[in-house]
Design a protein around this motif. Structure first.
Motif, mmCIF file in Angstrom:
data_model
loop_
_atom_site.group_PDB
_atom_site.id
_atom_site.type_symbol
_atom_site.label_atom_id
_atom_site.label_comp_id
_atom_site.label_asym_id
_atom_site.label_seq_id
_atom_site.Cartn_x
_atom_site.Cartn_y
_atom_site.Cartn_z
ATOM 1 N N VAL A 181 0.831 -1.206 0.000
ATOM 2 C CA VAL A 181 0.000 0.000 0.000
ATOM 3 C C VAL A 181 0.869 1.261 0.000
ATOM 4 O O VAL A 181 0.458 2.306 -0.499
ATOM 5 N N LEU A 182 2.072 1.170 0.504
ATOM 6 C CA LEU A 182 2.911 2.357 0.686
ATOM 7 C C LEU A 182 3.271 3.064 -0.614
ATOM 8 O O LEU A 182 3.521 4.266 -0.609
ATOM 9 N N ASP A 183 3.286 2.370 -1.728
ATOM 10 C CA ASP A 183 3.612 2.990 -3.011
ATOM 11 C C ASP A 183 2.400 3.596 -3.713
ATOM 12 O O ASP A 183 2.535 4.179 -4.779
ATOM 13 N N ALA A 184 1.240 3.488 -3.126
ATOM 14 C CA ALA A 184 0.023 4.015 -3.739
ATOM 15 C C ALA A 184 0.018 5.539 -3.717
ATOM 16 O O ALA A 184 0.651 6.169 -2.876
ATOM 17 N N ALA A 185 -0.707 6.111 -4.640
ATOM 18 C CA ALA A 185 -0.818 7.566 -4.727
ATOM 19 C C ALA A 185 -1.533 8.125 -3.497
ATOM 20 O O ALA A 185 -2.388 7.456 -2.897
ATOM 21 N N THR A 186 -1.190 9.352 -3.124
ATOM 22 C CA THR A 186 -1.857 10.033 -2.018
ATOM 23 C C THR A 186 -3.352 10.070 -2.271
ATOM 24 O O THR A 186 -3.791 10.349 -3.382
ATOM 25 N N GLY A 187 -4.130 9.770 -1.260
ATOM 26 C CA GLY A 187 -5.582 9.770 -1.374
ATOM 27 C C GLY A 187 -6.179 8.441 -1.778
ATOM 28 O O GLY A 187 -7.395 8.313 -1.862
ATOM 29 N N SER A 188 -5.345 7.453 -2.032
ATOM 30 C CA SER A 188 -5.843 6.126 -2.402
ATOM 31 C C SER A 188 -6.586 5.499 -1.229
ATOM 32 O O SER A 188 -6.303 5.804 -0.076
ATOM 33 N N ALA A 189 -7.511 4.624 -1.534
ATOM 34 C CA ALA A 189 -8.273 3.912 -0.498
ATOM 35 C C ALA A 189 -8.144 2.420 -0.740
ATOM 36 O O ALA A 189 -8.106 1.970 -1.883
ATOM 37 N N PHE A 190 -8.069 1.673 0.339
ATOM 38 C CA PHE A 190 -7.930 0.225 0.255
ATOM 39 C C PHE A 190 -8.826 -0.435 1.282
ATOM 40 O O PHE A 190 -9.167 0.158 2.300
ATOM 41 N N GLU A 191 -9.198 -1.664 1.005
ATOM 42 C CA GLU A 191 -9.942 -2.491 1.946
ATOM 43 C C GLU A 191 -9.220 -3.824 2.063
ATOM 44 O O GLU A 191 -8.569 -4.271 1.129
ATOM 45 N N ARG A 192 -9.344 -4.447 3.222
ATOM 46 C CA ARG A 192 -8.776 -5.788 3.381
ATOM 47 C C ARG A 192 -9.635 -6.800 2.633
ATOM 48 O O ARG A 192 -10.847 -6.654 2.549
ATOM 49 N N THR A 193 -8.995 -7.824 2.113
ATOM 50 C CA THR A 193 -9.744 -8.930 1.510
ATOM 51 C C THR A 193 -10.512 -9.651 2.613
ATOM 52 O O THR A 193 -10.222 -9.488 3.797
ATOM 53 N N ALA A 194 -11.481 -10.463 2.223
ATOM 54 C CA ALA A 194 -12.326 -11.161 3.202
ATOM 55 C C ALA A 194 -11.517 -12.013 4.169
ATOM 56 O O ALA A 194 -11.852 -12.125 5.343
ATOM 57 N N ASP A 195 -10.406 -12.593 3.679
ATOM 58 C CA ASP A 195 -9.585 -13.422 4.552
ATOM 59 C C ASP A 195 -8.572 -12.613 5.378
ATOM 60 O O ASP A 195 -7.859 -13.152 6.200
ATOM 61 N N GLY A 196 -8.522 -11.290 5.132
ATOM 62 C CA GLY A 196 -7.643 -10.412 5.899
ATOM 63 C C GLY A 196 -6.174 -10.476 5.505
ATOM 64 O O GLY A 196 -5.339 -9.869 6.151
ATOM 65 N N ALA A 197 -5.866 -11.170 4.428
ATOM 66 C CA ALA A 197 -4.468 -11.388 4.058
ATOM 67 C C ALA A 197 -3.863 -10.262 3.239
ATOM 68 O O ALA A 197 -2.633 -10.133 3.191
ATOM 69 N N ALA A 198 -4.674 -9.442 2.587
ATOM 70 C CA ALA A 198 -4.124 -8.428 1.686
ATOM 71 C C ALA A 198 -5.062 -7.229 1.631
ATOM 72 O O ALA A 198 -6.192 -7.278 2.111
ATOM 73 N N PHE A 199 -4.564 -6.158 1.015
ATOM 74 C CA PHE A 199 -5.373 -4.972 0.779
ATOM 75 C C PHE A 199 -5.630 -4.829 -0.710
ATOM 76 O O PHE A 199 -4.752 -5.091 -1.521
ATOM 77 N N VAL A 200 -6.848 -4.432 -1.073
ATOM 78 C CA VAL A 200 -7.232 -4.201 -2.467
ATOM 79 C C VAL A 200 -7.960 -2.872 -2.553
ATOM 80 O O VAL A 200 -8.526 -2.392 -1.577
ATOM 81 N N GLU A 201 -7.940 -2.275 -3.742
ATOM 82 C CA GLU A 201 -8.706 -1.054 -3.947
ATOM 83 C C GLU A 201 -10.172 -1.433 -4.141
ATOM 84 O O GLU A 201 -10.463 -2.391 -4.845
ATOM 85 N N PRO A 202 -11.072 -0.721 -3.474
ATOM 86 C CA PRO A 202 -12.506 -1.059 -3.570
ATOM 87 C C PRO A 202 -13.078 -0.799 -4.954
ATOM 88 O O PRO A 202 -12.590 -0.102 -5.735
#
Length: 55
Positions: free
Chosen positions: A34-55
């Motif tokens: 997530v750290l390389d994402a552009a400022t203002g980006s939003a992410f959610e955890r996957t259902a299993d909690g293992a990763a972050f994805v953009e909604p």
């Protein structure tokens, strides 16, 4: 340089904490991608909690 990370654990914008980035990564390194994402980006955890994805 001190880097911090704003974290919201709900949809309530008043429920945000500013935490030292090193402290967060020491407990959960799934944020590394997530750290390389552009400022203002939003992410959610996957259902299993293992990763972050953009909604």
């Amino acid at each position: 340089m001190h880097q911090s990370f704003a974290i919201s654990i709900s949809d309530d914008s008043a429920n945000i904490a500013c935490v030292a980035l090193g402290a967060v990564l020491s407990r959960d390194n799934s944020l590394v991608d997530v750290l390389d994402a552009a400022t203002g980006s939003a992410f959610e955890r996957t259902a299993d909690g293992a990763a972050f994805v953009e909604p």
